[in-house]
Scaffold this motif. Sequence first.
Motif, PDB file in Angstrom:
ATOM      1  N   TRP B 122      10.941  33.837  78.278  1.00  0.00           N
ATOM      2  CA  TRP B 122      10.758  32.435  77.925  1.00  0.00           C
ATOM      3  C   TRP B 122       9.708  31.786  78.817  1.00  0.00           C
ATOM      4  O   TRP B 122       9.268  32.377  79.802  1.00  0.00           O
ATOM      5  CB  TRP B 122      12.084  31.689  78.004  1.00  0.00           C
ATOM      6  CG  TRP B 122      12.571  31.348  79.370  1.00  0.00           C
ATOM      7  CD1 TRP B 122      12.484  30.141  79.982  1.00  0.00           C
ATOM      8  CD2 TRP B 122      13.248  32.212  80.295  1.00  0.00           C
ATOM      9  NE1 TRP B 122      13.057  30.201  81.234  1.00  0.00           N
ATOM     10  CE2 TRP B 122      13.529  31.459  81.447  1.00  0.00           C
ATOM     11  CE3 TRP B 122      13.645  33.539  80.264  1.00  0.00           C
ATOM     12  CZ2 TRP B 122      14.186  31.979  82.552  1.00  0.00           C
ATOM     13  CZ3 TRP B 122      14.293  34.081  81.369  1.00  0.00           C
ATOM     14  CH2 TRP B 122      14.556  33.299  82.492  1.00  0.00           C
ATOM     15  N   ILE B 123       9.303  30.603  78.420  1.00  0.00           N
ATOM     16  CA  ILE B 123       8.409  29.822  79.273  1.00  0.00           C
ATOM     17  C   ILE B 123       8.991  28.425  79.453  1.00  0.00           C
ATOM     18  O   ILE B 123       9.794  27.971  78.627  1.00  0.00           O
ATOM     19  CB  ILE B 123       6.996  29.673  78.663  1.00  0.00           C
ATOM     20  CG1 ILE B 123       7.068  28.955  77.317  1.00  0.00           C
ATOM     21  CG2 ILE B 123       6.318  31.018  78.498  1.00  0.00           C
ATOM     22  CD1 ILE B 123       5.811  28.213  76.982  1.00  0.00           C
ATOM     23  N   ILE B 124       8.612  27.784  80.534  1.00  0.00           N
ATOM     24  CA  ILE B 124       8.910  26.355  80.656  1.00  0.00           C
ATOM     25  C   ILE B 124       7.589  25.638  80.893  1.00  0.00           C
ATOM     26  O   ILE B 124       6.647  26.202  81.458  1.00  0.00           O
ATOM     27  CB  ILE B 124       9.900  26.036  81.806  1.00  0.00           C
ATOM     28  CG1 ILE B 124       9.309  26.416  83.160  1.00  0.00           C
ATOM     29  CG2 ILE B 124      11.223  26.729  81.587  1.00  0.00           C
ATOM     30  CD1 ILE B 124      10.051  25.787  84.315  1.00  0.00           C
ATOM     31  N   GLN B 125       7.546  24.409  80.403  1.00  0.00           N
ATOM     32  CA  GLN B 125       6.399  23.556  80.684  1.00  0.00           C
ATOM     33  C   GLN B 125       6.909  22.349  81.433  1.00  0.00           C
ATOM     34  O   GLN B 125       7.913  21.755  81.050  1.00  0.00           O
ATOM     35  CB  GLN B 125       5.723  23.131  79.381  1.00  0.00           C
ATOM     36  CG  GLN B 125       5.051  24.304  78.703  1.00  0.00           C
ATOM     37  CD  GLN B 125       4.457  23.930  77.371  1.00  0.00           C
ATOM     38  OE1 GLN B 125       4.930  23.020  76.711  1.00  0.00           O
ATOM     39  NE2 GLN B 125       3.424  24.641  76.975  1.00  0.00           N
ATOM     40  N   TYR B 126       6.245  22.021  82.525  1.00  0.00           N
ATOM     41  CA  TYR B 126       6.722  20.883  83.310  1.00  0.00           C
ATOM     42  C   TYR B 126       5.540  20.078  83.815  1.00  0.00           C
ATOM     43  O   TYR B 126       4.398  20.535  83.776  1.00  0.00           O
ATOM     44  CB  TYR B 126       7.577  21.368  84.476  1.00  0.00           C
ATOM     45  CG  TYR B 126       6.827  22.165  85.512  1.00  0.00           C
ATOM     46  CD1 TYR B 126       6.676  23.540  85.364  1.00  0.00           C
ATOM     47  CD2 TYR B 126       6.278  21.551  86.629  1.00  0.00           C
ATOM     48  CE1 TYR B 126       5.985  24.273  86.297  1.00  0.00           C
ATOM     49  CE2 TYR B 126       5.588  22.284  87.571  1.00  0.00           C
ATOM     50  CZ  TYR B 126       5.441  23.646  87.405  1.00  0.00           C
ATOM     51  OH  TYR B 126       4.748  24.373  88.320  1.00  0.00           O
ATOM     52  N   ARG B 127       5.863  18.873  84.271  1.00  0.00           N
ATOM     53  CA  ARG B 127       4.834  18.010  84.808  1.00  0.00           C
ATOM     54  C   ARG B 127       5.384  17.329  86.045  1.00  0.00           C
ATOM     55  O   ARG B 127       6.556  16.992  86.106  1.00  0.00           O
ATOM     56  CB  ARG B 127       4.430  16.971  83.763  1.00  0.00           C
ATOM     57  CG  ARG B 127       3.076  16.388  84.060  1.00  0.00           C
ATOM     58  CD  ARG B 127       2.509  15.738  82.839  1.00  0.00           C
ATOM     59  NE  ARG B 127       3.317  14.594  82.460  1.00  0.00           N
ATOM     60  CZ  ARG B 127       3.155  13.936  81.330  1.00  0.00           C
ATOM     61  NH1 ARG B 127       2.268  14.336  80.455  1.00  0.00           N
ATOM     62  NH2 ARG B 127       3.896  12.910  81.054  1.00  0.00           N
ATOM     63  N   GLY B 193      10.778  15.743  91.895  1.00  0.00           N
ATOM     64  CA  GLY B 193       9.767  14.888  91.277  1.00  0.00           C
ATOM     65  C   GLY B 193       9.101  15.523  90.084  1.00  0.00           C
ATOM     66  O   GLY B 193       7.983  15.188  89.723  1.00  0.00           O
ATOM     67  N   VAL B 194       9.812  16.460  89.458  1.00  0.00           N
ATOM     68  CA  VAL B 194       9.235  17.240  88.364  1.00  0.00           C
ATOM     69  C   VAL B 194      10.118  17.086  87.147  1.00  0.00           C
ATOM     70  O   VAL B 194      11.333  17.005  87.271  1.00  0.00           O
ATOM     71  CB  VAL B 194       9.141  18.721  88.780  1.00  0.00           C
ATOM     72  CG1 VAL B 194       9.065  19.619  87.581  1.00  0.00           C
ATOM     73  CG2 VAL B 194       7.959  18.937  89.689  1.00  0.00           C
TER      74      VAL B 194
END
Lengths: 326, 329
Positions: B122-127, B193-194
């Motif tokens: 799987w992948i995760i996308q975060y900011r 903080g993500v």
Amino acid sequence: MKSSTKILTVIAVLLVLSVIVNPFYTIEEGTQVVVTRFGKIVDSSAMAGLHSKTPFLDTVITYPKTVMSLEGDSQRIPTKENQFIVVDTTSRWRITDPVKFYESVTSVEASYSRLSDIIDSAVRTVITSASLNDVVRSSNLINERRHEENFALGADVQDVQLPQITGDKVIYESISRGRDRLSVEMAAIAKDKVKEFGVELLDIVLRQIKYSDELTESVYNRMIKERSQIAQTFRSTGEGKKAEWMGKLENEKKNLLSVAYNKAEKIKGDADAEASRIYAESYSRDPEFYGFWKSIETYRKTVPNFDKILSTDMDFFKYLYSPNGR
Amino acid sequence: MDSRSGNWRQKFPKWLTPSVILVSLAVLLILIFSLTSFFIVDQTEDAVLTRFGKYYTTVGPGLHYKLPFGIDRSYNVPVKLIQTEQFGFRTVKSGATSTYSNNRTSESTMLTGDLNIVDVEWIIQYRIMDSRAWLFNVNRDVRNSTIRDISQSVINALVGDRAILDIIGPERTAIETGAIPMMNDKLKEFGLGVTVINVQLQNIVPPSGVQASFEDVNKAIQDMNRLINEGKEAYNAEIPKAAGEAEKLIEIAQGYAVERVNRAKGDVARFNSVYAEYRKAPEVTRKRLYLETIEDLFGDEKGTTLVDKKLDNLLPIKTLEKTTEKGAN
């Protein structure tokens, strides 16, 4: 020329002094310090900013204030049922009491192995008291789902009913603790012990759980068995369907032919009857003449086939010996 | 040597006077000053400023000024960038056609709720939402690994709660959507903080050791279809033929029937005609018919023996004669 030499000298002296007799130090965000004088702690602070100290005498030791991470060893631990699993944990911690931390472990590097010992033992304690289901699952959600497998069967098999191909709905052992709860329990055990280091343990996370190699092998075998049982069901369903078609074929073929035979015989019989009726209707007008006529017709067909010795007794020779007949 | 070094020493002060040193120091100072007091923040970034190590302010993109000589420090943080972490596989080469390296089973192997094993990628996308928290709350060396650890433990927990067939099939989306808040809760707990924006499951496959048997189920389905089609084929090959055969039987019977009736009619018609004549002169007609028949029967015949019953011993002789005749032939 002389004045510029003076200025230069003053600058140099000031520079050297400020390095040697620096009474200031900064605490960066995310760090905290303890200040020791002759080995004795005189101050500690977690406030970022500019601070002062006694020059020469005070030593500033900086510790991180941020959240730190600790990789647990991949441990081979038996569960309550004595099944060996490989548990991979990771935990977060931070230094909350730098004084205590300085006293008990001094350096961050040294703290890792101490913490690791405590955490690994907490993990071991909790896992050995838990069932495999408790370790793997977090809730009883699994029993709320219908474990239906969708197979791409194709258009040809719309009439195929696959009864219970994946077996009955399994009710899995319900759990009372679950993975999250175990994490909390582990953390609770370890938390008290690491407090002595001036450290707060934030959590212990079960990052990954695997079967031990031996167990993996037997689980693979079970999975393979399960699958091949399903595959077998499909194959025998196919064979059954084929047999069904063959039976249907045999049935319909016999049916068709026998119905046709039935009809054909009936038609023939009717025709025979009709013919019979026609004959009878006509011939019964003079049965005696019919007998005579049919006989001589038949003689024409049959007599030429015989070897013939004629007797003068025949009516035909009635006039052979006398013109007046016999 | 001595004289040369003496010359050099004599020459040295001539151009490197203290005032020159002062001036060059001042130039150096200005250089360092300008280099340490201006900084650029990219459109994708925010910059956090600390003064004497303490958080001071956060600034947006553009050219900014800060106090020089390390009094103010700036940290650029890519707050607009959506970052990705991959689990169970890595992109080896990113491009129009990317290449991946799979089979990082140390990350992807998991236990399912029904105690099976499954490989999940799987992948995760975060900011980064809060640049100050990102910089100062979690140790810089473990920030990424913390995100990875949390993501891994969440996916493991979700997979551990479900049966393997559900994971491979219908529960995929539930895992994806369920993972986002779980990860964010954890991340918030550590004040990273993500925010995780997206979780996407990639390959979910049975472990390589059992893949063949999973494949075999598909093959079995194909086999089943083939067998059924074979049955249908045989049926379709035979039944129309049999229907034809049946039709043939009936047709033949009908032919027979027509023939039979017509013959009967013909026979009867002939009989009727003869009979009509017979009725006009029965005695004569009967005799005529009889005699005509006999004539037809014996008219052309030769060698027929006529026997008078009153004579004896003719029959055996005749028989003998016939036998010798046959022998001669």
